[in-house]
Every structure is written in C-alpha cells, then in structure tokens.
Design a protein around this motif. Structure first.
Motif, PDB file in Angstrom:
ATOM      1  N   ARG A   5     -55.307  13.119  33.440  1.00 25.13           N
ATOM      2  CA  ARG A   5     -54.332  14.199  33.646  1.00 25.13           C
ATOM      3  C   ARG A   5     -53.457  14.152  32.507  1.00 25.13           C
ATOM      4  O   ARG A   5     -52.857  14.970  31.931  1.00 25.13           O
ATOM      5  CB  ARG A   5     -53.449  14.219  35.079  1.00 25.13           C
ATOM      6  CG  ARG A   5     -52.626  12.978  35.255  1.00 25.13           C
ATOM      7  CD  ARG A   5     -52.046  13.160  36.402  1.00 25.13           C
ATOM      8  NE  ARG A   5     -51.303  11.954  37.154  1.00 25.13           N
ATOM      9  CZ  ARG A   5     -50.267  11.380  36.694  1.00 25.13           C
ATOM     10  NH1 ARG A   5     -49.547  11.731  35.713  1.00 25.13           N
ATOM     11  NH2 ARG A   5     -49.746  10.120  37.474  1.00 25.13           N
ATOM     12  N   THR A   6     -52.859  12.806  32.181  1.00 24.53           N
ATOM     13  CA  THR A   6     -52.056  12.861  30.750  1.00 24.53           C
ATOM     14  C   THR A   6     -52.582  12.988  29.756  1.00 24.53           C
ATOM     15  O   THR A   6     -51.844  13.772  28.738  1.00 24.53           O
ATOM     16  CB  THR A   6     -51.342  11.265  30.831  1.00 24.53           C
ATOM     17  OG1 THR A   6     -52.531  10.362  30.691  1.00 24.53           O
ATOM     18  CG2 THR A   6     -50.286  10.998  32.129  1.00 24.53           C
ATOM     19  N   GLN A   7     -53.926  12.637  29.300  1.00 26.34           N
ATOM     20  CA  GLN A   7     -54.530  13.084  28.275  1.00 26.34           C
ATOM     21  C   GLN A   7     -54.784  14.629  27.995  1.00 26.34           C
ATOM     22  O   GLN A   7     -54.627  15.071  26.895  1.00 26.34           O
ATOM     23  CB  GLN A   7     -55.666  12.204  27.739  1.00 26.34           C
ATOM     24  CG  GLN A   7     -55.357  10.709  27.523  1.00 26.34           C
ATOM     25  CD  GLN A   7     -56.624   9.975  27.044  1.00 26.34           C
ATOM     26  OE1 GLN A   7     -57.922  10.395  27.241  1.00 26.34           O
ATOM     27  NE2 GLN A   7     -56.339   8.881  26.732  1.00 26.34           N
ATOM     28  N   ASN A   8     -55.433  15.050  28.957  1.00 26.61           N
ATOM     29  CA  ASN A   8     -55.453  16.292  29.018  1.00 26.61           C
ATOM     30  C   ASN A   8     -54.326  17.340  28.961  1.00 26.61           C
ATOM     31  O   ASN A   8     -54.553  18.146  27.732  1.00 26.61           O
ATOM     32  CB  ASN A   8     -56.116  17.024  30.192  1.00 26.61           C
ATOM     33  CG  ASN A   8     -57.610  16.443  30.637  1.00 26.61           C
ATOM     34  OD1 ASN A   8     -58.156  15.952  29.604  1.00 26.61           O
ATOM     35  ND2 ASN A   8     -58.122  16.595  31.992  1.00 26.61           N
ATOM     36  N   LEU A  44     -51.584  16.189  27.167  1.00 24.48           N
ATOM     37  CA  LEU A  44     -51.129  15.923  25.665  1.00 24.48           C
ATOM     38  C   LEU A  44     -52.028  16.717  24.443  1.00 24.48           C
ATOM     39  O   LEU A  44     -51.585  17.330  23.703  1.00 24.48           O
ATOM     40  CB  LEU A  44     -51.371  14.134  25.288  1.00 24.48           C
ATOM     41  CG  LEU A  44     -50.967  13.857  23.969  1.00 24.48           C
ATOM     42  CD1 LEU A  44     -49.294  13.899  23.801  1.00 24.48           C
ATOM     43  CD2 LEU A  44     -51.332  12.292  23.805  1.00 24.48           C
ATOM     44  N   ARG A  45     -53.319  16.546  24.758  1.00 22.37           N
ATOM     45  CA  ARG A  45     -54.106  17.386  23.912  1.00 22.37           C
ATOM     46  C   ARG A  45     -53.951  18.968  23.837  1.00 22.37           C
ATOM     47  O   ARG A  45     -53.765  19.705  22.867  1.00 22.37           O
ATOM     48  CB  ARG A  45     -55.700  17.152  24.162  1.00 22.37           C
ATOM     49  CG  ARG A  45     -56.503  17.948  23.024  1.00 22.37           C
ATOM     50  CD  ARG A  45     -58.003  17.449  23.102  1.00 22.37           C
ATOM     51  NE  ARG A  45     -57.939  15.859  22.509  1.00 22.37           N
ATOM     52  CZ  ARG A  45     -58.094  15.941  21.217  1.00 22.37           C
ATOM     53  NH1 ARG A  45     -58.202  17.123  20.437  1.00 22.37           N
ATOM     54  NH2 ARG A  45     -58.285  14.753  20.605  1.00 22.37           N
ATOM     55  N   ALA A  46     -53.443  19.279  24.979  1.00 26.56           N
ATOM     56  CA  ALA A  46     -53.494  20.997  25.196  1.00 26.56           C
ATOM     57  C   ALA A  46     -52.081  21.184  24.606  1.00 26.56           C
ATOM     58  O   ALA A  46     -51.941  22.362  23.694  1.00 26.56           O
ATOM     59  CB  ALA A  46     -53.317  21.128  26.714  1.00 26.56           C
ATOM     60  N   ILE A  47     -51.070  20.261  24.773  1.00 22.86           N
ATOM     61  CA  ILE A  47     -49.824  20.745  24.063  1.00 22.86           C
ATOM     62  C   ILE A  47     -49.801  20.439  22.675  1.00 22.86           C
ATOM     63  O   ILE A  47     -49.456  21.073  21.579  1.00 22.86           O
ATOM     64  CB  ILE A  47     -48.604  19.703  24.507  1.00 22.86           C
ATOM     65  CG1 ILE A  47     -48.414  19.983  25.959  1.00 22.86           C
ATOM     66  CG2 ILE A  47     -47.328  19.856  23.821  1.00 22.86           C
ATOM     67  CD1 ILE A  47     -48.097  21.448  26.273  1.00 22.86           C
ATOM     68  N   ALA A  48     -50.723  19.533  22.083  1.00 14.72           N
ATOM     69  CA  ALA A  48     -50.945  19.150  20.757  1.00 14.72           C
ATOM     70  C   ALA A  48     -51.650  20.396  19.950  1.00 14.72           C
ATOM     71  O   ALA A  48     -51.202  20.825  18.912  1.00 14.72           O
ATOM     72  CB  ALA A  48     -51.818  17.874  20.308  1.00 14.72           C
ATOM     73  N   GLU A  49     -52.509  20.995  20.536  1.00 13.59           N
ATOM     74  CA  GLU A  49     -53.312  21.948  20.286  1.00 13.59           C
ATOM     75  C   GLU A  49     -52.328  23.291  19.829  1.00 13.59           C
ATOM     76  O   GLU A  49     -52.563  24.144  19.117  1.00 13.59           O
ATOM     77  CB  GLU A  49     -54.690  22.265  20.783  1.00 13.59           C
ATOM     78  CG  GLU A  49     -55.602  21.064  20.520  1.00 13.59           C
ATOM     79  CD  GLU A  49     -56.815  21.344  21.333  1.00 13.59           C
ATOM     80  OE1 GLU A  49     -56.794  22.213  22.331  1.00 13.59           O
ATOM     81  OE2 GLU A  49     -57.986  20.552  21.071  1.00 13.59           O
ATOM     82  N   GLY A  66     -43.805   4.477  31.952  1.00 10.57           N
ATOM     83  CA  GLY A  66     -44.297   3.503  31.686  1.00 10.57           C
ATOM     84  C   GLY A  66     -45.934   3.173  31.758  1.00 10.57           C
ATOM     85  O   GLY A  66     -46.442   3.319  30.573  1.00 10.57           O
ATOM     86  N   LEU A  67     -46.654   3.299  32.877  1.00 12.86           N
ATOM     87  CA  LEU A  67     -47.863   3.005  33.212  1.00 12.86           C
ATOM     88  C   LEU A  67     -48.579   4.396  32.647  1.00 12.86           C
ATOM     89  O   LEU A  67     -49.644   4.196  32.192  1.00 12.86           O
ATOM     90  CB  LEU A  67     -48.200   2.551  34.594  1.00 12.86           C
ATOM     91  CG  LEU A  67     -47.903   1.216  34.937  1.00 12.86           C
ATOM     92  CD1 LEU A  67     -48.357   1.208  36.445  1.00 12.86           C
ATOM     93  CD2 LEU A  67     -48.577   0.176  34.101  1.00 12.86           C
ATOM     94  N   ALA A  68     -47.964   5.387  32.958  1.00 16.98           N
ATOM     95  CA  ALA A  68     -48.470   6.657  32.502  1.00 16.98           C
ATOM     96  C   ALA A  68     -48.627   7.045  31.103  1.00 16.98           C
ATOM     97  O   ALA A  68     -49.717   7.475  30.713  1.00 16.98           O
ATOM     98  CB  ALA A  68     -47.756   8.130  33.195  1.00 16.98           C
ATOM     99  N   ILE A  69     -47.672   6.503  30.110  1.00 14.52           N
ATOM    100  CA  ILE A  69     -47.731   6.486  28.817  1.00 14.52           C
ATOM    101  C   ILE A  69     -48.624   5.494  28.229  1.00 14.52           C
ATOM    102  O   ILE A  69     -49.662   5.948  27.347  1.00 14.52           O
ATOM    103  CB  ILE A  69     -46.620   6.273  28.206  1.00 14.52           C
ATOM    104  CG1 ILE A  69     -45.314   7.205  28.619  1.00 14.52           C
ATOM    105  CG2 ILE A  69     -46.573   5.640  26.710  1.00 14.52           C
ATOM    106  CD1 ILE A  69     -44.013   6.834  27.964  1.00 14.52           C
ATOM    107  N   ASN A  70     -48.827   4.294  28.904  1.00 15.14           N
ATOM    108  CA  ASN A  70     -50.022   3.190  28.539  1.00 15.14           C
ATOM    109  C   ASN A  70     -51.140   4.016  28.963  1.00 15.14           C
ATOM    110  O   ASN A  70     -52.176   3.772  28.082  1.00 15.14           O
ATOM    111  CB  ASN A  70     -49.898   1.995  29.552  1.00 15.14           C
ATOM    112  CG  ASN A  70     -48.929   1.086  28.567  1.00 15.14           C
ATOM    113  OD1 ASN A  70     -49.325   0.817  27.442  1.00 15.14           O
ATOM    114  ND2 ASN A  70     -47.926   0.679  29.215  1.00 15.14           N
ATOM    115  N   ALA A  71     -51.578   4.503  29.700  1.00 13.41           N
ATOM    116  CA  ALA A  71     -52.747   5.190  30.139  1.00 13.41           C
ATOM    117  C   ALA A  71     -53.181   6.382  29.197  1.00 13.41           C
ATOM    118  O   ALA A  71     -54.168   6.537  28.642  1.00 13.41           O
ATOM    119  CB  ALA A  71     -52.841   5.880  31.651  1.00 13.41           C
ATOM    120  N   MET A  72     -52.164   7.221  28.706  1.00  7.44           N
ATOM    121  CA  MET A  72     -52.153   8.484  27.917  1.00  7.44           C
ATOM    122  C   MET A  72     -52.750   7.850  26.645  1.00  7.44           C
ATOM    123  O   MET A  72     -53.594   8.654  26.025  1.00  7.44           O
ATOM    124  CB  MET A  72     -50.863   9.098  27.930  1.00  7.44           C
ATOM    125  CG  MET A  72     -50.688  10.001  26.976  1.00  7.44           C
ATOM    126  SD  MET A  72     -49.198  10.752  26.534  1.00  7.44           S
ATOM    127  CE  MET A  72     -48.516  11.328  28.134  1.00  7.44           C
TER     128      MET A  72
END
Length: 266
Positions: free
Chosen positions: A185-188, A190-195, A211-217
């Motif tokens: 969920r975090t990477q999806n 991040l990529r959508a906002i980046a694009e 903290g943990l969410a950022i590490n996972a991302m």
C-alpha cells in the motif's frame, strides 16, 4: 557604401533576434525536462504513546510538548525548501506534525492531503499494549529467547519482515497487517505520487508518515536495498525519483531538525 553598412546592420539584427529565440526555446525545453521529484519523507513527532512505550499503529495519540518542539524545529530547518505538494497519513499524530512543520515554514497556502495509504502498520490486538509485551511475543514466536536477542539479530540482518508477519499470526482480532501488506500500500502510493508529480514538472514533496511504514515503503524501491533501521521522531528520509527510478539519498536524517533547534535557541 552607406547602403552596404545598413544591410550588414539589418543582417546582424536578424541574427541576434534568431539566436535569442533559439536560446529561449532551448532553455524552456531544458526547464520542462527537469522533472525530477525529491521526496522528504518524515516520521511524525513524539507522541504520548511513544513516551509511554506503548504499541502505536492505527491507534493514535497527540504529540507531546517535546514532539511539538521537534516538529517545529524540523519546519524551521526545512525553510528555503519549497514543497510543490504536502502529504500526510490520515492519523492525528501525522496531521499534527505536518501542520506544525508547515506553520513553522510560514507556508500559509500549503494544502495538506491526507491518505490512509500512509498509515502505520496495524498491530491488531497489540494496539495500545506495552511494546515489551508485543516484541517478546514476536521473539518467542520466531524462536528467540527474548526481545533483546531478537533486536541484537535485527542489527545484523533485516528481520522486520518476519516480525510483522509474526504479529499478523499472533493477532487475536485478525486485524493486523504483515510486512507485504504495508509495503504494497505504501509503495503503490509513492509511485503514483512520483509519476503524477513528474507529469506536473517535478519538484519537492513533503510526506509525513510512520516508522515501520516508512521502512516498508523504502525496503526495496532502489537498486541498493537499505536495511531496516529505527527512525527517530521528526527524522527525514530523502528519496529521489528520476527517469522512472527511485534512489535513496539518506535515511533517518536528523540534521534538519537539529538545524531548526539551533535557530530556535538563538
């Protein structure tokens, strides 16, 4: 002779105008191609549950006075960096941190966009419990003698995936997320906002999460996979998105906050 001189002058004037037009054209093209996106990904300020050493995932608590001070210092330390957009987790502690940063930067027109995708991992039945209890349960589930032994191993190898997977299996409410749930969920997002930001011409983006969410991302978005590490409250992870690829510049950087604290003391 006079006619020849006038002809030469006209030719030079035309050449100058043509050169100026070409220079402007190429300059604009160069600027339009500069669509690099720079993310400043921040962990929220210290909360009451942080201070009490309680599990805090989807459960929430307000910032402590120290947490507010850290967020304000970070905002001051980030002055001079213009953010094209500002995003925050929808949880209260992240919203409060984001607003404090924006206020300290004196960016009154900044619009905060909240997203559930930036939430911390959900810890299910462990929410609000003592961290010591949850981590000891995780350690025993993973066949360690104690949380201390698990943490010692985590400093050498990335055990965060195993730890969150264990929480999901130990959770009696069946609400907890495992590592892949959080990473997806975090990477999806991040990529959508980046694009989207790339298409708008790039720029700096402020993101406040957990903290943990950022590490996972950030676990595998770049060619070099960083090991999971504890992130201090109000620390910054700087990530660049360029030509469709992410690269991590820094993790858990507290220099912006320290710079702000020094300015506040002067």
């Amino acid at each position: 002779m006079k006619k020849m001189i006038n002809t030469i002058k006209r030719a030079l004037l035309v050449s100058a105008v043509l050169f100026s037009s070409l220079h402007t054209c190429f300059s604009q093209e160069k600027d339009n191609n500069n669509s690099t996106v720079v993310f400043y990904i921040v962990r929220h300020g210290e909360t009451l549950l942080n201070a009490l050493d309680r599990v805090q995932g989807w459960s929430d608590a307000p910032l402590t006075p120290e947490g507010k001070k850290g967020a304000k210092a970070l905002g001051i330390g980030l002055k001079g960096i213009h953010f094209a957009s500002v995003y925050t987790s929808d949880l209260g502690r992240a919203r409060e941190t984001t607003q404090t940063i924006v206020d300290a930067k004196n960016e009154k027109d900044a619009q905060l966009v909240a997203s559930t995708a930036l939430r911390e991992s959900c810890f299910g039945s462990y929410e609000g419990d003592h961290n010591k209890k949850m981590w000891n349960d995780i350690a025993l589930y993973l066949h360690y003698t104690s949380a201390v032994a698990l943490f010692a191993d985590m400093r050498k190898t990335n055990k965060l995936t195993d730890a969150l997977d264990a929480v999901k299996k130990l959770d009696t409410l069946h609400l907890a997320e495992n590592f892949e749930d959080v990473r997806t969920r975090t990477q999806n997002w991040l990529r959508a906002i980046a694009e989207r930001t790339t298409k708008s011409g790039g720029g700096n983006v402020l993101v406040v999460s957990h903290g943990l969410a950022i590490n996972a991302m950030l676990s595998n978005i770049s060619e070099t996979h960083p090991a999971a590490k504890p992130l201090a409250n109000a620390s910054v992870c700087k990530v660049v998105f360029e030509q469709g690829k992410f690269s991590i510049v820094s993790l858990g950087d507290t220099s912006y906050m320290e710079k702000g604290k020094q300015a506040m003391e002067q």
